[in-house]
Scaffold this motif. Sequence first.
Motif, PDB file in Angstrom:
ATOM      1  N   LEU A 105      20.735 -29.866 -50.882  1.00 55.32           N
ATOM      2  CA  LEU A 105      22.015 -29.490 -50.394  1.00 55.32           C
ATOM      3  C   LEU A 105      21.980 -30.209 -48.845  1.00 55.32           C
ATOM      4  O   LEU A 105      22.881 -30.931 -48.421  1.00 55.32           O
ATOM      5  CB  LEU A 105      22.509 -28.272 -50.342  1.00 55.32           C
ATOM      6  CG  LEU A 105      22.599 -27.427 -51.524  1.00 55.32           C
ATOM      7  CD1 LEU A 105      22.389 -25.741 -51.594  1.00 55.32           C
ATOM      8  CD2 LEU A 105      23.559 -27.803 -52.182  1.00 55.32           C
ATOM      9  N   ALA A 106      20.955 -29.934 -48.188  1.00 54.48           N
ATOM     10  CA  ALA A 106      20.625 -30.452 -46.716  1.00 54.48           C
ATOM     11  C   ALA A 106      20.419 -31.785 -46.762  1.00 54.48           C
ATOM     12  O   ALA A 106      20.824 -32.694 -46.045  1.00 54.48           O
ATOM     13  CB  ALA A 106      19.805 -29.538 -46.178  1.00 54.48           C
ATOM     14  N   VAL A 159      13.123 -40.004 -40.548  1.00 54.34           N
ATOM     15  CA  VAL A 159      12.818 -39.510 -41.995  1.00 54.34           C
ATOM     16  C   VAL A 159      12.823 -37.973 -41.698  1.00 54.34           C
ATOM     17  O   VAL A 159      12.037 -37.607 -41.078  1.00 54.34           O
ATOM     18  CB  VAL A 159      11.800 -40.053 -42.720  1.00 54.34           C
ATOM     19  CG1 VAL A 159      11.738 -39.356 -44.246  1.00 54.34           C
ATOM     20  CG2 VAL A 159      11.629 -41.637 -43.237  1.00 54.34           C
ATOM     21  N   VAL A 160      13.744 -37.339 -42.559  1.00 54.86           N
ATOM     22  CA  VAL A 160      13.622 -35.870 -42.052  1.00 54.86           C
ATOM     23  C   VAL A 160      13.497 -35.076 -43.512  1.00 54.86           C
ATOM     24  O   VAL A 160      14.219 -35.533 -44.477  1.00 54.86           O
ATOM     25  CB  VAL A 160      15.063 -35.373 -41.626  1.00 54.86           C
ATOM     26  CG1 VAL A 160      15.119 -33.858 -41.564  1.00 54.86           C
ATOM     27  CG2 VAL A 160      15.166 -35.726 -40.189  1.00 54.86           C
ATOM     28  N   GLN A 161      12.464 -34.393 -43.793  1.00 55.52           N
ATOM     29  CA  GLN A 161      12.207 -33.608 -45.106  1.00 55.52           C
ATOM     30  C   GLN A 161      12.884 -32.552 -44.970  1.00 55.52           C
ATOM     31  O   GLN A 161      12.923 -31.565 -44.327  1.00 55.52           O
ATOM     32  CB  GLN A 161      10.744 -33.468 -45.323  1.00 55.52           C
ATOM     33  CG  GLN A 161      10.287 -32.860 -46.509  1.00 55.52           C
ATOM     34  CD  GLN A 161       9.068 -32.291 -46.530  1.00 55.52           C
ATOM     35  OE1 GLN A 161       8.007 -32.837 -46.408  1.00 55.52           O
ATOM     36  NE2 GLN A 161       8.838 -31.123 -47.129  1.00 55.52           N
ATOM     37  N   ALA A 162      13.898 -32.390 -45.757  1.00 56.69           N
ATOM     38  CA  ALA A 162      15.128 -31.302 -45.524  1.00 56.69           C
ATOM     39  C   ALA A 162      14.764 -29.987 -46.599  1.00 56.69           C
ATOM     40  O   ALA A 162      13.659 -30.120 -47.449  1.00 56.69           O
ATOM     41  CB  ALA A 162      16.252 -32.060 -46.331  1.00 56.69           C
ATOM     42  N   GLU A 163      15.388 -29.140 -46.188  1.00 61.13           N
ATOM     43  CA  GLU A 163      14.867 -27.973 -47.130  1.00 61.13           C
ATOM     44  C   GLU A 163      15.466 -27.569 -48.344  1.00 61.13           C
ATOM     45  O   GLU A 163      14.988 -26.656 -48.888  1.00 61.13           O
ATOM     46  CB  GLU A 163      15.540 -26.486 -46.097  1.00 61.13           C
ATOM     47  CG  GLU A 163      17.111 -26.657 -45.921  1.00 61.13           C
ATOM     48  CD  GLU A 163      17.446 -27.436 -44.578  1.00 61.13           C
ATOM     49  OE1 GLU A 163      16.619 -28.291 -43.903  1.00 61.13           O
ATOM     50  OE2 GLU A 163      18.538 -26.949 -44.084  1.00 61.13           O
ATOM     51  N   LEU A 187      25.188 -37.826 -44.788  1.00 59.23           N
ATOM     52  CA  LEU A 187      26.495 -37.773 -44.530  1.00 59.23           C
ATOM     53  C   LEU A 187      26.941 -37.687 -43.079  1.00 59.23           C
ATOM     54  O   LEU A 187      27.591 -38.634 -42.388  1.00 59.23           O
ATOM     55  CB  LEU A 187      27.435 -36.809 -45.052  1.00 59.23           C
ATOM     56  CG  LEU A 187      27.633 -36.879 -46.662  1.00 59.23           C
ATOM     57  CD1 LEU A 187      28.858 -35.734 -47.089  1.00 59.23           C
ATOM     58  CD2 LEU A 187      28.208 -38.194 -47.012  1.00 59.23           C
ATOM     59  N   THR A 220      23.485 -33.969 -47.248  1.00 54.49           N
ATOM     60  CA  THR A 220      24.591 -33.585 -45.984  1.00 54.49           C
ATOM     61  C   THR A 220      24.019 -34.188 -44.886  1.00 54.49           C
ATOM     62  O   THR A 220      24.800 -34.767 -44.126  1.00 54.49           O
ATOM     63  CB  THR A 220      25.060 -32.217 -46.055  1.00 54.49           C
ATOM     64  OG1 THR A 220      23.760 -31.398 -46.068  1.00 54.49           O
ATOM     65  CG2 THR A 220      25.963 -31.765 -46.953  1.00 54.49           C
ATOM     66  N   MET A 221      22.747 -34.288 -44.542  1.00 57.06           N
ATOM     67  CA  MET A 221      22.080 -35.169 -43.555  1.00 57.06           C
ATOM     68  C   MET A 221      22.506 -36.370 -43.592  1.00 57.06           C
ATOM     69  O   MET A 221      22.953 -37.095 -42.675  1.00 57.06           O
ATOM     70  CB  MET A 221      20.949 -34.837 -43.377  1.00 57.06           C
ATOM     71  CG  MET A 221      20.245 -33.599 -42.873  1.00 57.06           C
ATOM     72  SD  MET A 221      18.525 -33.451 -42.823  1.00 57.06           S
ATOM     73  CE  MET A 221      18.237 -31.769 -42.720  1.00 57.06           C
TER      74      MET A 221
END
Lengths: 345, 595
Positions: B267-268, B260-264, B274, B271-272
Amino acid sequence: MEATTTVPTNKIGLEKKAYAGSASTLCTGCGHDMISNHVITACYQSDIHPNQVAKMSGIGCSSKIPAYFMSSSFAFNSMHGRMAPISTGAKVVKPDMFYLGVSGDGDTASIGLGGFVHLIRRNLPICYIIADNGVYGLTKGQFSATAEMSSVLKTGEKNLFHSIDVCSLALEVGCTFVARSFSGDAKQMVPLIQAALRHNGTAVIDVVSPCITFNNHDGSTKSYSYVKEHDVVLQELGLIQHTDEQTVDYAEGEVQKVELNDGRELVLRKLDSRAHNVQDRAAAFKVLHESQEQGELLTGLFYVNEQQESLLQKLNLTQKPLVELQDAELRPTSEQMQKILGDFR
Amino acid sequence: MKVNDFVINIATVNGSGSQSANNVLLRSLFRMGVPVGGKNIFPSNIAGLPTWFWIRANPQGFVGRKPLADIVVTLNPQTFKEDLKTLASGGFYFYPSTFVIPEELKRPDITCVPVPFKQLTDESTDIGKIKKLVTNMVYVGLLAEILKIDSSILDQVLRDQLGKKASVLEVNQKAVAIGAKYARDNFAQLNFSFKAEKKDLPKDKIIIDGNSAAALGLVQGGCTFASWYPITPSTSMMEGFIKFADKLRKDESGKNKYAVVQAEDELAAFTMVLGAGWAGARAITATSGPGMSLMAEAAGYAYYAEVPSVLWNVQRVGPSTGLPTRTLQGDLMSAAQLSHGDKKHPILLPGTVQECFEFGQTCFDLAEGLQQLVIVMSDLDLGMNMWSSDSFDLTPRPYNRGKVLSAEALEKVTTFERYRDIDGDGIPYRTLPGNKHPKAPFFTRGSGHNAKAQYTENADEHFENMQRLSLKWETAKKMVPAPIVKGSGNKVGLVYYGSTEAVMEETLFELTQKGQKVDTLRIRAIPFGAQVEEFLKNHETIYVVEQNRDAQMKSLLVMEFPQFAAKLKSMVHFDGTPITADLITHKLLTSERSH
């Protein structure tokens, strides 16, 4: 008598032509085509098979070049400014490949600025090449954010705004490998790319790569002649395998060696009068800021840190790439689920 | 005496611990076998603003929203006057004895019961900083006593919820006891007309919010990658996934079988997804309206480059920042049309917590099966409120990974072309990065491409590609969950979707009482298949019930089936509260009677 010519191959038995791509559609003399050549050389000399490389890019002239090298690699040409997050998703689930990303100064320093900065903060292992020419080439020559305030377009238009130095910015947000080069300097580019590919984190290489059509005139700070007049090369770079027999003698203080995490050594022989310790972050800031003050285009490796954990390590992932996990490994047992559902009874 | 048939509105201040107390009450009723549902009406704020918790018990299981309550407990000086207005005739209003009810608000048809909450709280604890929390347990005790909630069940719920620390449990038990004693000593003459009675609880019932159900569904369904940006009301779904995956997805050496990545930003975040989907993972992002808007560009990329991906939207009120803590089905149109250019995204519309769980796998089966972005449209009412349900069906359903060619498979083919339609269903075959076969690699791009994934500006090649994508849509019609149809042969039909399901049984009951017969169809996915078309064809008048202003589902139906446009009538509700059976019943009867 028969004459035999043996075509050289690398250690995995591939000829250099196995690393070729399609014919470039970029303008003749474009700096980016030289970047393609250096990527080919670097991968060939590193004995990396093309099927081990994932080519990532955004949108722009820069982002087209993955088509011009290594046709037998998978590629993801994405959206403007999104190469960083796309690469993050891919690398996290399929980490056992080399990720090579090519982006431009619009893609990275404008629309993709957020993605760039956060990619670096997370220290995602990727070789991140910025083809930096100070303009948006594909849309015909608007200023990019890396153009210096003093620069002027062909039309005479002046740049009104302060530039972004992607190298300083990268350092500021914790980048563990920061370098700048020039597309025409193969001696510098090839070892940098090789080291970057093996780096356990984000490796940023800001490559001044002149736009022959829109930004190669007097008044440009990213033209071939400007680079020639202002380029100051910090070090000569070499890569040594521990298995290599040759040993080179260097005078004391002239060479810095950096152990890379694949067992190779990056050897940096200083060329410039200043002695720069590439493992000292504060020194990297200083040398960059000073060179800016002096109007130098400083190239070389500014900083490298192989000790920092990458995103992959922080995520504590299984040895097997996530994409290879099957149903039975992913679906919990009925007992496990019933236990969790117990909290809702 | 109304048994298991009452609505409670508890008005407190958010951040005061009332959520915990309210859940004790709800859970106790649930474990008694009383059909019950709980709704949290909370402000977009961290602490200090009004919040209301509505509990509805109903012997027939009609637990959807009711606009008026039979029992109101208020602790909030800011809202106590408006809270009085939510009380139905014959209702009971419990309020702190320190509040003064203005003359003009007094009503002869209700019973106002002042309660010395401060005194009772002081009796429960000396500790200043927990008094606020403890007050809530006082009213729990009080209500439990007058409703005749089983005290041993309530005590067990207290233990389960708060039992980790003995001191915490004790003070809460004490407060409950003090509230109960006060009720016993003072309310004998109250003529309280509502009661909870124990019923046999089928062993396999749970009470759960849709977001937790979805999170469990993702674990069950093989999700290996999630990237997200926090936004109300989807945050708890991702936090749920993190919590459950941490328990359920570790290998023998404690390593994570998920990321699990907490994105910025959104948009990110998308796209992560994808990047991960391209590489072969089951990848998802959960968000709400404002986040989905940011994902529009990449949604088009996913469609055109055919990258499996999932976007789970827990809808809130828009447009813009809107009402972050209120519910709406208002993003449907933009989801269906997300991005510029021609595109059609499959949409899933869960209507129950069971479907939130189930679609946690279905979304990926479809995304990988179709090689598309699949958008799941949940909403705040379903996602964040508590719903009683049969426990989830844990029978393993094999994951559909879609048409992926391994190196071995490639050995057997003469050519591999990424976007060639081999099977006639519009869905091509794909290979995954890392596949070492020389035929495997291809270039993924959002720019024009031909069947070989080569860049093209050729009109014929582009046309062919777009036609094939349309063919895929036809194939999708057979793959998405079918609608649920109830009844047949009536002239009037009612089409609805999502959390409106919560009030549909009650609506039908009311309508039947009033002699109005209708057939219903609940849409569970887009594209609309043959069954939807049949239903529209076979009814003279069809009401499309939805929770948004602009009749978005009706519009989509008209776009798809213009031949039935004249038969479709909108029925909308869009004030941010969940729709009620009363509204649907009333509007339908009014409409039908005016003909």
